[in-house]
Design an enzyme around this catalytic site. Structure first.
Site, mmCIF file in Angstrom:
data_model
loop_
_atom_site.group_PDB
_atom_site.id
_atom_site.type_symbol
_atom_site.label_atom_id
_atom_site.label_comp_id
_atom_site.label_asym_id
_atom_site.label_seq_id
_atom_site.Cartn_x
_atom_site.Cartn_y
_atom_site.Cartn_z
ATOM 1 N N ASP A 35 4.809 -2.028 2.428
ATOM 2 C CA ASP A 35 3.793 -2.236 3.445
ATOM 3 C C ASP A 35 2.772 -0.991 3.567
ATOM 4 O O ASP A 35 3.058 0.016 3.437
ATOM 5 C CB ASP A 35 4.610 -2.506 4.478
ATOM 6 C CG ASP A 35 3.674 -3.205 5.783
ATOM 7 O OD1 ASP A 35 2.586 -3.516 5.619
ATOM 8 O OD2 ASP A 35 4.057 -2.974 6.884
ATOM 9 N N LYS B 282 -4.360 6.519 0.592
ATOM 10 C CA LYS B 282 -5.090 5.852 -0.382
ATOM 11 C C LYS B 282 -6.475 5.521 0.045
ATOM 12 O O LYS B 282 -6.614 4.627 1.063
ATOM 13 C CB LYS B 282 -4.575 4.779 -0.986
ATOM 14 C CG LYS B 282 -2.926 5.023 -1.356
ATOM 15 C CD LYS B 282 -2.103 3.698 -1.814
ATOM 16 C CE LYS B 282 -2.368 3.275 -3.011
ATOM 17 N NZ LYS B 282 -1.501 2.147 -3.432
ATOM 18 N N ALA C 59 -2.425 13.910 -4.509
ATOM 19 C CA ALA C 59 -1.115 13.630 -4.915
ATOM 20 C C ALA C 59 -0.604 13.614 -6.147
ATOM 21 O O ALA C 59 -1.506 13.209 -7.072
ATOM 22 C CB ALA C 59 -0.832 12.051 -4.230
ATOM 23 N N PRO C 60 0.535 14.346 -6.301
ATOM 24 C CA PRO C 60 0.961 14.439 -7.710
ATOM 25 C C PRO C 60 1.204 12.964 -8.586
ATOM 26 O O PRO C 60 1.285 12.174 -7.871
ATOM 27 C CB PRO C 60 2.210 15.215 -7.686
ATOM 28 C CG PRO C 60 2.370 15.453 -6.205
ATOM 29 C CD PRO C 60 1.414 14.617 -5.526
ATOM 30 N N GLY C 61 1.061 13.315 -9.879
ATOM 31 C CA GLY C 61 0.970 11.863 -10.796
ATOM 32 C C GLY C 61 -0.418 11.557 -11.346
ATOM 33 O O GLY C 61 -1.353 12.197 -11.328
#
Length: 608
Positions: free
Chosen positions: A381, A346, A325-327
């Site tokens: 959530d 995740k 994932a980017p970031g």
């Protein structure tokens, strides 16, 4: 080999026991949800929070209870596969005329995979897709009450009809001034209708179950005129005199999406036919996935089932690859995504930097805390899965290398079905709605000229508005979390995201604590000049000590960000803010956190 008559008898008994287990589960679920009305009427806020937290555990307890019964009475794990195929057929027969067939199918899946130790949907013995339709269940004459009720006013008696509609819910608490509130609601409805002619089908519909969450009660329905439908929700609260008021009139999909947000706790609603509620709510929020509506209604296991079915369908109709994932990469969680799919995956890493004093079990405990807590619109959530299979050819090689490096215990690559299709199997994963990380959101604004006060171009002006909106919302998010007794722990911008509605939501949970468990302190005065000049900490720091004045160097390095933050949220750097909230929560106070903007509250506008 064909099953014997004895096998068929055992299969029916197993199916009947499983159905009994589900019926017991849903009966207890409904009972607890129905009690929310009494807790609301008696202002039992702590009881409401406790019930919301405990109800989440109901499902797993009933699955375990049913599994144990099947092993004890039928040695279910030792039965042949032919018997289990018969069990499923008998169970389908028991679903005829059932009012919650989709939930019962999911319960069957949970119990079956627990007994047979099969964690995969690609399985002959579970419901990979629904076997029984949920359409028109309400037409069953044994259903005790309809999902919604219709009222037929005209322009002259709209206030009278709306007042009767509210009183029909029979809330056992005096109203402060119901006529005044209904007049305000009618005024909003009249404005929506404008000069339009009232058509033959003009009506107000309301769902017969009230929606309870935290300190609020919501009447949810539609205003219908001709081909136009306006979904609405009326929040009912207690005022300072402990009398009931209608606090606002929320109309339209955007308002309802905020109310039913994935970042809020689940509602308590007494529903005979949950699929009918989901269908009705989806007609008002067509952009909201069905799985998220089931989640919002407290039926999280059904939400997981639908999410996974949607996910499999998306994979079948897409060709892009899963990627890192980017970031900024996290220290504890490895995050990947599929660009065309609006969620992130995740995985807890196997190894953490020395400054992260935690364990896998502690991290899972933090995520469970968030699941059970009132998320007040500020914590995303999560859907939690085990043994999830992905096609290997859809995984970017760099992502595989990343998992092999940081989370090898969570990775298996194999042809587990023996059909030549190699899969990536992730042992444990959390799935969340994708958001724009707040640090990226702000950086995009800086890159567009938002930090240059001399740039008066439309692009730069919009960028400055974006910076202010992001920083103000960031502070609001922290304050809402504090009101819910949550200290975020790691407050860096990268741990917050921006939703489609511009709300800032926190999503990094490995360091969260209850505010009441933290010790908020001022930084002691230096003892001498050496202390003052030293770059080292000269005072003792306990494991849960927090020094709010030290937040600034980590958060406010950019002058523009600092300017906006200090204008709106300087109190977050003052230990008094934190200590005051901690003391009030310890004294039993439950804060109001509204799932709508304050300018929508009737208290902010005069009576016409």
């Amino acid at each position: 080999m064909f099953p014997t008559r004895l096998d068929s008898s055992v299969a029916y008994d197993i199916a009947k026991a499983m159905m009994d287990g589900f019926n017991r589960h849903y009966r207890l679920f409904r009972t607890e949800s129905a009690r929310a009305k009494h807790r609301f009427e008696t202002l039992d806020w702590h009881g409401q929070q406790r019930a919301q937290r405990e109800r989440i555990e109901f499902y797993d307890l009933r699955v375990l209870e049913c599994s144990n019964r099947l092993e004890r009475e039928f040695k279910a794990g030792d039965q042949s596969m032919e018997v289990w195929q018969q069990v499923k057929l008998h169970y389908i027969g028991l679903l005829v005329n059932h009012h919650q067939p989709e939930l019962a199918e999911t319960f069957f899946n949970s119990v079956t995979t627990k007994i047979l130790h099969r964690a995969y949907f690609q399985n002959d013995f579970i419901f990979v897709r629904p076997a029984v339709s949920t359409e028109y269940i309400e037409n069953d004459e044994t259903e005790k009450r309809p999902t919604y009720t219709s009222y037929y006013p005209n322009r002259d008696n709209l206030v009278d009809v709306l007042e009767r509609m509210v009183l029909d819910f029979d809330l056992q608490r005096p109203w402060s001034d119901l006529r005044r509130d209904i007049t305000l609601v009618a005024s909003v409805m009249t404005d929506l209708l404008g000069d339009a002619k009232l058509r033959a089908n003009f009506q107000v519909q309301v769902l017969t179950g009230l929606f309870f969450r935290n300190k609020g009660c919501y009447i949810v329905g539609k205003l219908i005129n001709g081909f136009n439908e306006f979904g609405f929700a009326l929040p009912v609260l207690h005022n300072l005199d402990d009398k009931l008021i209608i606090d606002a009139a929320l109309f339209g999909e955007d308002d309802l999406l905020m109310l039913f947000s994935f970042a809020r706790a689940y509602f308590m609603v007494d529903m005979e036919v949950p699929s009918a509620y989901v269908q009705y709510l989806r007609s008002m929020m067509p952009r909201k996935p069905r799985n998220e509506i089931y989640n919002a209604l407290g039926l999280a296991k059904q939400g997981k089932t639908l999410f996974y079915r949607d996910f499999l369908q998306h994979q079948r109709h897409s060709t892009d690859q899963f990627r890192i994932a980017p970031g900024i990469k996290g220290m504890v969680m490895l995050v990947f995504d599929l660009p065309s799919f609006p969620y992130v995956f995740k995985v807890i890493k196997d190894y953490y930097p020395h400054q992260k004093d935690t364990t896998r079990e502690q991290i899972k405990g933090k995520y469970l805390l968030v699941k059970q807590h009132d998320r007040v619109g500020r914590m995303a959530d999560t859907l939690e899965y085990s043994e999830v299979g992905f096609p290997r050819d859809r995984f970017d090689d760099a992502l595989i290398a990343e998992i092999e490096k940081f989370a090898p215990s969570q990775l298996e690559i194999s042809d587990r079905d023996g059909d030549g299709h190699v899969e990536v199997i992730i042992k444990h994963v959390y799935i969340e709605r994708r958001m724009i990380p707040l640090n990226i959101y702000l950086q995009e604004a800086f890159d567009a000229g938002g930090a240059n006060p001399n740039d008066l171009s439309p692009t730069a002006l919009r960028a400055r508005e974006q910076i202010e909106r992001g920083v103000v919302e960031y502070g609001n998010a922290i304050k809402d979390l504090v009101a819910a007794n949550i200290f975020p722990g790691d407050m860096l911008w990268k741990n917050f995201g921006i939703t489609r509605h511009g709300k800032v939501v926190f999503y990094d949970y490995d360091e969260i604590e209850y505010v009441t468990d933290c010790n908020f302190r001022r930084v002691p005065e230096p003892r001498n000049e050496d202390d003052e000049m030293s770059g080292e900490i000269w005072y003792s720091v306990g494991p849960r000590d927090v020094f709010p004045e030290t937040f600034a160097p980590f958060l406010l390095g950019n002058p523009k960000v600092r300017e906006v933050f200090m204008q709106h949220h300087a109190d977050l750097l003052d230990v008094t803010f934190w200590q005051t909230h901690k003391e009030r929560i310890q004294a039993g106070h439950v804060y109001d956190v509204f799932p709508y903007d304050r300018d929508k509250r009737f208290s902010q506008r005069p009576v016409a």
